[in-house]
Scaffold this motif. Structure first.
Motif, PDB file in Angstrom:
ATOM      1  N   UNK A 278       3.783  18.434   1.014  1.00 39.06           N
ATOM      2  CA  UNK A 278       3.689  17.386  -0.002  1.00 39.06           C
ATOM      3  C   UNK A 278       2.483  16.481   0.224  1.00 39.06           C
ATOM      4  N   UNK A 279       1.998  16.411   1.471  1.00 39.30           N
ATOM      5  CA  UNK A 279       0.830  15.598   1.791  1.00 39.30           C
ATOM      6  C   UNK A 279      -0.155  16.407   2.620  1.00 39.30           C
ATOM      7  N   UNK A 280      -1.426  16.020   2.542  1.00 40.04           N
ATOM      8  CA  UNK A 280      -2.469  16.722   3.292  1.00 40.04           C
ATOM      9  C   UNK A 280      -2.707  16.103   4.660  1.00 40.04           C
ATOM     10  N   UNK A 281      -2.009  15.022   4.955  1.00 38.08           N
ATOM     11  CA  UNK A 281      -2.164  14.314   6.223  1.00 38.08           C
ATOM     12  C   UNK A 281      -0.851  14.349   7.001  1.00 38.08           C
ATOM     13  N   UNK A 282      -0.888  14.065   8.319  1.00 37.87           N
ATOM     14  CA  UNK A 282       0.336  14.126   9.125  1.00 37.87           C
ATOM     15  C   UNK A 282       1.449  13.230   8.578  1.00 37.87           C
ATOM     16  N   UNK A 283       2.691  13.707   8.726  1.00 38.47           N
ATOM     17  CA  UNK A 283       3.827  12.980   8.161  1.00 38.47           C
ATOM     18  C   UNK A 283       4.065  11.631   8.854  1.00 38.47           C
ATOM     19  N   UNK A 284       3.725  11.531  10.126  1.00 44.20           N
ATOM     20  CA  UNK A 284       3.957  10.288  10.857  1.00 44.20           C
ATOM     21  C   UNK A 284       2.785   9.323  10.775  1.00 44.20           C
ATOM     22  N   UNK A 285       1.865   9.591   9.867  1.00 41.38           N
ATOM     23  CA  UNK A 285       0.718   8.710   9.665  1.00 41.38           C
ATOM     24  C   UNK A 285       1.002   7.739   8.514  1.00 41.38           C
ATOM     25  N   UNK A 286       0.980   6.446   8.809  1.00 41.82           N
ATOM     26  CA  UNK A 286       1.154   5.409   7.783  1.00 41.82           C
ATOM     27  C   UNK A 286      -0.228   5.025   7.256  1.00 41.82           C
ATOM     28  N   UNK A 287      -0.430   5.206   5.945  1.00 37.10           N
ATOM     29  CA  UNK A 287      -1.747   4.990   5.358  1.00 37.10           C
ATOM     30  C   UNK A 287      -1.703   3.903   4.297  1.00 37.10           C
ATOM     31  N   UNK A 288      -2.732   3.071   4.309  1.00 36.12           N
ATOM     32  CA  UNK A 288      -2.814   1.987   3.334  1.00 36.12           C
ATOM     33  C   UNK A 288      -4.268   1.703   3.005  1.00 36.12           C
ATOM     34  N   UNK A 289      -4.471   1.047   1.861  1.00 36.18           N
ATOM     35  CA  UNK A 289      -5.817   0.597   1.498  1.00 36.18           C
ATOM     36  C   UNK A 289      -5.745  -0.874   1.126  1.00 36.18           C
ATOM     37  N   UNK A 290      -6.886  -1.548   1.220  1.00 36.96           N
ATOM     38  CA  UNK A 290      -6.972  -2.963   0.881  1.00 36.96           C
ATOM     39  C   UNK A 290      -8.233  -3.187   0.065  1.00 36.96           C
ATOM     40  N   UNK A 410       0.883   7.131  13.894  1.00 42.31           N
ATOM     41  CA  UNK A 410      -0.373   6.403  13.820  1.00 42.31           C
ATOM     42  C   UNK A 410      -0.492   5.660  12.502  1.00 42.31           C
ATOM     43  N   UNK A 411      -1.500   4.789  12.424  1.00 42.79           N
ATOM     44  CA  UNK A 411      -1.707   3.988  11.223  1.00 42.79           C
ATOM     45  C   UNK A 411      -3.178   4.033  10.819  1.00 42.79           C
ATOM     46  N   UNK A 412      -3.416   3.966   9.506  1.00 46.17           N
ATOM     47  CA  UNK A 412      -4.786   4.005   8.987  1.00 46.17           C
ATOM     48  C   UNK A 412      -4.929   3.006   7.846  1.00 46.17           C
ATOM     49  N   UNK A 413      -6.061   2.301   7.829  1.00 40.52           N
ATOM     50  CA  UNK A 413      -6.344   1.322   6.783  1.00 40.52           C
ATOM     51  C   UNK A 413      -7.743   1.566   6.232  1.00 40.52           C
ATOM     52  N   UNK A 414      -7.846   1.555   4.907  1.00 42.07           N
ATOM     53  CA  UNK A 414      -9.119   1.785   4.228  1.00 42.07           C
ATOM     54  C   UNK A 414      -9.513   0.541   3.442  1.00 42.07           C
ATOM     55  N   UNK A 415     -10.735   0.038   3.671  1.00 43.82           N
ATOM     56  CA  UNK A 415     -11.286  -1.041   2.859  1.00 43.82           C
ATOM     57  C   UNK A 415     -11.990  -0.420   1.651  1.00 43.82           C
ATOM     58  N   UNK A 416     -11.653  -0.876   0.454  1.00 41.86           N
ATOM     59  CA  UNK A 416     -12.361  -0.418  -0.746  1.00 41.86           C
ATOM     60  C   UNK A 416     -12.889  -1.621  -1.513  1.00 41.86           C
ATOM     61  N   UNK A 417     -14.098  -1.504  -2.027  1.00 43.92           N
ATOM     62  CA  UNK A 417     -14.671  -2.537  -2.886  1.00 43.92           C
ATOM     63  C   UNK A 417     -14.110  -2.377  -4.290  1.00 43.92           C
ATOM     64  N   UNK A 418     -14.127  -3.423  -5.089  1.00 49.38           N
ATOM     65  CA  UNK A 418     -13.608  -3.310  -6.458  1.00 49.38           C
ATOM     66  C   UNK A 418     -14.233  -2.168  -7.248  1.00 49.38           C
ATOM     67  N   UNK A 419     -15.530  -1.926  -7.044  1.00 47.94           N
ATOM     68  CA  UNK A 419     -16.215  -0.854  -7.774  1.00 47.94           C
ATOM     69  C   UNK A 419     -15.811   0.535  -7.278  1.00 47.94           C
ATOM     70  N   UNK A 420     -15.238   0.623  -6.076  1.00 49.40           N
ATOM     71  CA  UNK A 420     -14.870   1.914  -5.491  1.00 49.40           C
ATOM     72  C   UNK A 420     -13.420   2.289  -5.712  1.00 49.40           C
ATOM     73  N   UNK A 421     -12.598   1.307  -6.053  1.00 53.84           N
ATOM     74  CA  UNK A 421     -11.160   1.514  -6.056  1.00 53.84           C
ATOM     75  C   UNK A 421     -10.686   2.673  -6.936  1.00 53.84           C
TER      76      UNK A 421
END
Length: 561
Positions: A278-290, A410-421
């Protein structure tokens, strides 16, 4: 420098032909090889099947095995695996090993951190063992990888698996003494190499011959097959025999006919073990963007580090100059956690030292470019922070794959600019990457911009670093082909400069050239509309050509600077 899996002292092998123990072992190996070859031939899975679909190994077929003891491996390989505490196979190993041991070409794709390295190292040593390979037989196996750090890591795993084999192996990467490598490279059975360094030996080392090659492996194959390595790879393949076993492994795999034809693959087995996941990344990886504003980029990065002082974190940035500036600036500001930097512009000894330091640390921040995003197995990484958007979803998957490896979280956070979102989220959704949105808590904010401005006003060298970092980042956005995500015209350049601590903008020649080009095109359009004769059209074309030449001239001047 070349390292040996089996040290050869004073030019004498560990077992001399005249000794009884050598003869005894030689006879035992012959008997074992006969048994192994019979088991491999009789128990090989049918072509086009995935051994993962089988419940377990049987007496007649080892496909479906879940433990290394259940597949036909030599005693010395089993001992090496046991000593390294490898007992149970991962999904990609269960899928690939039965086919690979049978000598078939492999296209293997699996999530990052799923154990792909053993999926090709075991078949490599086993094939040469069954061939009774010696240093007098020449180069038997070649493993290509895109980065030096990944090559070092693969070599360390090879030493574990092949610890008891009478095989010599070498590590060929840039930044080492070429002449010292040339003295030994021709007597090695297995090479782990980066493409550029290997091609250099093919061109400059007398007596280097790859014609006996039995097995070729491309790790992180999608990266090696892309345009950055295209010419180098083609030159290498021209020196390799077509009749060989070829294996490709990566987290994101290719099925393009053009790529398969280049590599002379023969009826390859496509093994994408997580294709139906169902996902292309590991199941125990918590992913978020800001979503963040350009003016608050450094403040939020600083706040993140200050609130995760006991964590092991990798911070990904787009360019080497950004990594250098962030490392030097934050080091002077002392966030309270050890800092390191890793990028392609560093000397090899320093890169290797940083790699091992970060591996051994319990809490540390590593500022890195995508040189650290491919295949590297950093132990116990808690967080992956992407300060800059990756160029595509595949790069995102490789970056976040540095954490949540094997069965760990593990945990992952992605910074996105308004123009990239919009464009970035659409790309991630299309690649089956689940990310949730986080919002910044102003109460936890720890601004660093005023401190950066004060620091840059006193330190001219650091100010120059900041200017180069900003310029290189904006230019990387300008050069990105995916304009749905990367549009430099929509970036708040002034706000970004202020975030870096810069009071004024540096000269951005590439933006000026684009403006000039637009003016030229507009003038040509007006001339074309006002002219009714064909000669006017020819003049317009000449004007366009001269504009193009002036751009090329400016680009060459900029590159020289």
């Amino acid at each position: 420098l070349i390292k040996m899996t089996k040290e050869v002292k004073k030019g004498k092998p560990a077992f001399r032909p005249g000794q009884k123990n050598y003869l005894r072992r030689s006879h035992q190996e012959q008997q074992e090889i006969k048994v192994l070859q019979q088991k491999v031939t009789d128990g090989a899975p049918p072509r086009g099947t995935n051994p993962l679909a089988l419940e377990g190994a049987t007496e007649t077929c080892y496909a479906g095995a879940k433990k290394f003891d259940e597949i036909p491996l030599s005693t010395i390989t089993r001992n090496g695996l046991k000593k390294a505490s490898y007992f149970n196979m991962t999904a990609i190993q269960r899928a690939a090993l039965p086919h690979a041991l049978a000598g078939r070409d492999i296209l293997g794709a699996a999530k990052t951190g799923s154990g792909k390295t053993l999926s090709f190292l075991i078949p490599v040593v086993e094939k040469l063992y069954r061939e009774r390979w010696t240093k007098f037989d020449g180069l038997g196996a070649l493993i290509l990888t895109p980065t030096r750090e990944l090559a070092v890591q693969i070599f360390e795993e090879l030493k574990k698996v092949g610890a008891q084999h009478d095989l010599s192996a070498g590590l060929l990467i840039g930044g080492k003494n070429l002449k010292e490598e040339q003295q030994r490279v021709c007597s090695l059975s297995i090479l782990v190499a980066t493409p550029g360094r290997l091609l250099q030996h093919m061109d400059e080392t007398a007596g280097f011959d790859a014609s006996p090659l039995k097995i070729l492996v491309l790790d992180e194959a999608d990266r090696i097959l892309d345009l950055g390595f295209a010419a180098t790879l083609d030159a290498i393949l021209a020196n390799l025999p077509a009749s060989r076993q070829t294996m490709l492994f990566s987290a994101t795999q290719t099925k393009r006919v053009k790529d398969l034809a280049r590599l002379s693959l023969r009826d390859p087995e496509f093994l994408a073990v997580h294709q139906e996941a169902s996902t292309a990344t590991p199941f125990k990886l918590q992913q978020a963007f800001m979503e963040i504003e350009e003016s608050s980029k450094m403040d939020l990065a600083w706040s993140f580090l200050k609130t995760h002082l006991k964590s092991k974190t990798i911070v990904f940035l787009s360019t080497c100059k950004q990594v250098r500036f962030m490392f030097e600036a934050f080091k002077k500001l002392r966030p309270g956690v050890p800092l390191r930097a890793l990028h392609g512009g560093m000397k090899q000894m320093k890169r290797t030292a940083v790699f091992y330091e970060f591996c051994e640390a319990k809490s540390m921040v590593l500022f890195a470019t995508d040189v650290a995003a491919r295949g590297l197995d950093f132990p116990a990484v808690d967080w992956v922070l992407q300060m800059d958007c990756p160029e595509d979803a595949a790069t995102y998957i490789h970056r976040v794959g540095r954490t949540a490896r094997y069965t760990k979280a593990g945990k992952a956070l992605l910074f996105v600019l308004p123009s990239e979102r919009e464009g970035m989220l659409a790309a991630l959704e299309g690649a089956k990457v689940p990310v949730k949105e986080l919002r910044h808590n102003p109460e936890k904010s720890q601004p660093v911009t005023p401190a950066l401005q004060a620091l840059l006003s006193k330190d001219g060298e650091l100010k120059a670093f900041a200017q180069r970092a900003l310029t290189s980042y904006l230019k990387s956005i300008f050069l990105q082909p995916n304009k749905k995500v990367f549009n430099v015209e929509e970036v708040d350049v002034e706000g970004l400069a202020a975030s870096y601590g810069l009071a004024t903008l540096p000269k951005l020649w590439f933006l000026k050239k684009k403006d000039k080009k637009q003016v030229v095109v507009q003038e040509e359009s007006e001339e074309s509309e006002g002219s009714e004769e064909s000669e006017g059209g020819e003049e317009s074309e000449e004007s366009e050509e001269s504009g193009s030449e002036s751009e090329e001239s400016e680009e060459s001047e900029e590159s020289e600077e």
